[in-house]
Design an enzyme around this catalytic site. Structure first.
Site, PDB file in Angstrom:
ATOM      1  N   LYS A 184      10.985   5.091  15.230  1.00 23.93           N
ATOM      2  CA  LYS A 184      10.640   5.456  13.847  1.00 23.93           C
ATOM      3  C   LYS A 184       9.382   4.757  13.340  1.00 23.93           C
ATOM      4  CE  LYS A 184      14.908   7.268  11.966  1.00 23.93           C
ATOM      5  NZ  LYS A 184      15.941   7.021  13.015  1.00 23.93           N
ATOM      6  N   GLU A 219      14.504   8.028   1.195  1.00 27.09           N
ATOM      7  CA  GLU A 219      15.938   7.819   1.290  1.00 27.09           C
ATOM      8  C   GLU A 219      16.213   7.227   2.670  1.00 27.09           C
ATOM      9  OE1 GLU A 219      14.486  10.730   1.812  1.00 27.09           O
ATOM     10  OE2 GLU A 219      15.125  11.034   3.894  1.00 27.09           O
ATOM     11  N   SER A 270      15.450   6.215  22.628  1.00 26.71           N
ATOM     12  CA  SER A 270      14.805   6.167  21.309  1.00 26.71           C
ATOM     13  C   SER A 270      14.972   4.855  20.555  1.00 26.71           C
ATOM     14  CB  SER A 270      15.302   7.327  20.440  1.00 26.71           C
ATOM     15  OG  SER A 270      16.715   7.314  20.336  1.00 26.71           O
TER      16      SER A 270
HETATM   17  C1  LIG Z   1      16.882   7.938  13.495  1.00 28.76           C
HETATM   18  C2  LIG Z   1      17.117   7.840  14.943  1.00 28.76           C
HETATM   19  C3  LIG Z   1      17.292   8.989  15.750  1.00 28.76           C
HETATM   20  C4  LIG Z   1      17.368  10.382  15.195  1.00 28.76           C
HETATM   21  O1  LIG Z   1      16.220  10.836  14.554  1.00 28.76           O
HETATM   22  P1  LIG Z   1      15.257  11.920  15.225  1.00 28.76           P
HETATM   23  O2  LIG Z   1      14.332  12.267  14.140  1.00 28.76           O
HETATM   24  O3  LIG Z   1      16.114  13.060  15.675  1.00 28.76           O
HETATM   25  O4  LIG Z   1      14.605  11.255  16.366  1.00 28.76           O
HETATM   26  C5  LIG Z   1      17.441   8.826  17.117  1.00 28.76           C
HETATM   27  N1  LIG Z   1      17.444   7.607  17.684  1.00 28.76           N
HETATM   28  C6  LIG Z   1      17.290   6.474  16.946  1.00 28.76           C
HETATM   29  C7  LIG Z   1      17.312   5.171  17.635  1.00 28.76           C
HETATM   30  C8  LIG Z   1      17.133   6.557  15.559  1.00 28.76           C
HETATM   31  O5  LIG Z   1      16.984   5.439  14.833  1.00 28.76           O
END
Ligand SMILES: *Cc1c(COP(=O)(O)O)cnc(C)c1O
Length: 405
Positions: A95, A117, A384
């Site tokens: 993010k 938010e 992610s």
């Molecule tokens: C917020 C988040 C997601 C989901 O958000 P996307 O916009 O679909 O990527 C996935 N993995 C992590 C670690 C997150 O913090």
């Protein structure tokens, strides 16, 4: 189909096929148009590019590695699994990539404050981080239910200097937090910038957030090629709003031999509605100013959703994903809560990496896929985020499944 590339979509009104756009009152359309034109001007300016590149490299720590998970691959005995390690970024997830871009844009537009938010608090923390760094005020709206559930992230945001506004109406979760943040934003669109946390919302956000995230796939493509002399046979990423997924996928959309899989949360149960499998079970509709696949009731109101991973818990999904589903360039599959926890545990114990519960959905799917493929096949997974944020919740509720009890 030659129209899948990032360069060609969306069109000038923000449409990816029939999805996207900006379903807003006229005064807000003007505000969005202003953001679009500022962004399009800035994104190609040398100053903006150089600044973002510097922050990505020296602040976030990019490029994040591509890592061959040999132990996990051997454990499964099928295809070779590789991870793009977004969990190693500063703040622990992907993010920060779009938050730096958005706050930098807000600053260049002369805004003094970013507003947003947050559900689980991940977007709030990444935004508060970028705002602290770049010297903008930051105001985060969060439902009272989420504030209790995700208290460490509330503390993080406050330590970073952000103002956290508790939202106490309705179900007191993400949807109400959006409504509340939106009302606060409408009071002063001149000095404030609404920083959306995924590839959702009205044009230009799905395009802009994608552009800031596509560095993930660009790096990964080069790194993977350097390691193996080939492109991966399969890509896998989890899909909430869809930002980490589109970040990885974009660089590969024109590589027809690369099969692409997005993974949605099947939650507890499809039948009782305890899931957030938007692309799998939703129908086209409008939410938060844009058109996409949507989990909705007969009146078109967004349905309540559930996933063990708060970051995947959204009844809509990015318009580009909606389009990629229709043209069949990406296959969207599901993983349920239990499968995600099992993958969370397996990766921790076999590879020594504790993944975020969101990422664990992608890992669970990749493990299933790997078991059906030959050893010379490859799967590149977007890891992610890291799982530190989830350990208290796991210990309290699923200790027996991860070897604590
Ligand atoms: C917020 C988040 C997601 C989901 O958000 P996307 O916009 O679909 O990527 C996935 N993995 C992590 C670690 C997150 O913090």
């Amino acid at each position: 189909m030659e129209t899948t590339t990032a360069k060609q979509i969306p069109d000038t009104n923000g449409y990816f096929g029939e999805y996207g756009g900006a379903y807003l009152p006229p005064e807000l359309l003007d505000v969005m148009n202003d953001i679009t034109s500022s962004y399009l001007k800035l994104k190609d300016s040398e100053e903006f590019k150089t600044e973002l590149k510097r922050l990505n490299k020296h602040y976030t720590g990019r490029p994040s590695p591509v890592y061959h998970a040999r132990s996990l691959s051997n454990h499964i005995g099928g295809a070779q699994i590789y991870f793009k390690r977004e969990d190693l970024n500063h703040t622990g997830a992907h993010k920060i990539n779009h938050c730096l871009g958005e706050v930098l844009l807000a600053k260049k537009m002369g805004k003094t404050k970013v507003i947003a938010e947050t559900g689980a608090g991940q977007h709030g923390v990444a935004l508060a981080t970028a705002a602290a760094l770049l010297g903008l005020e930051c105001e985060i709206h969060m439902g009272e239910v989420d504030i209790k559930k995700e208290y460490p992230n509330v503390i993080r945001m406050k330590i970073l200097g952000a103002k956290v506004i508790p939202v106490s109406f309705g179900l007191k979760t993400l949807k109400e937090a959006v409504d509340s943040a939106f009302m606060a934003y409408m009071k002063d669109t001149k000095n404030q910038f609404y920083a959306i946390g995924s590839v959702v919302g009205p044009h230009p956000f799905p395009m802009m957030v994608r552009d800031f995230q596509q560095i993930v796939g660009e790096e990964a493509k080069e790194q993977f090629y350097e390691k193996t002399g080939k492109l991966p046979d399969h890509l896998v990423a989890c899909v909430g709003g869809g930002s980490n997924a589109i970040g990885l996928f974009t660089a590969f959309l024109d590589d027809k031999n690369v099969q692409i899989h997005g993974v949605e949360p099947a939650g507890k149960d499809f039948k009782t509605g305890n899931h957030a499998a938007t692309l799998t079970l939703g129908k086209p509709g409008v939410i938060h100013g844009f058109k996409c696949y949507l989990l909705q009731d007969e009146k078109g109101e967004p349905s309540p959703v559930h996933s063990i991973a708060s970051g995947l818990d959204y009844p809509g999904v990015g318009p580009q994903h909606s389009y990629l589903k229709d043209i069949k360039r990406v296959q969207y599959k599901t993983i349920n809560d239990v499968e995600a926890i099992e993958a969370f545990s397996t990766l921790s114990q076999v590879e020594g990496i504790i993944p975020a519960l969101e990422s664990a959905h992608a890992i669970a799917y990749a493990m299933k896929l790997a078991s059906k493929l030959d050893k010379d096949q490859t799967i590149l997974v977007n890891l992610s985020g890291r799982g530190d944020k989830d350990i208290d919740f796991i210990a309290e509720n699923y200790g027996d499944m991860v070897g604590i009890d």
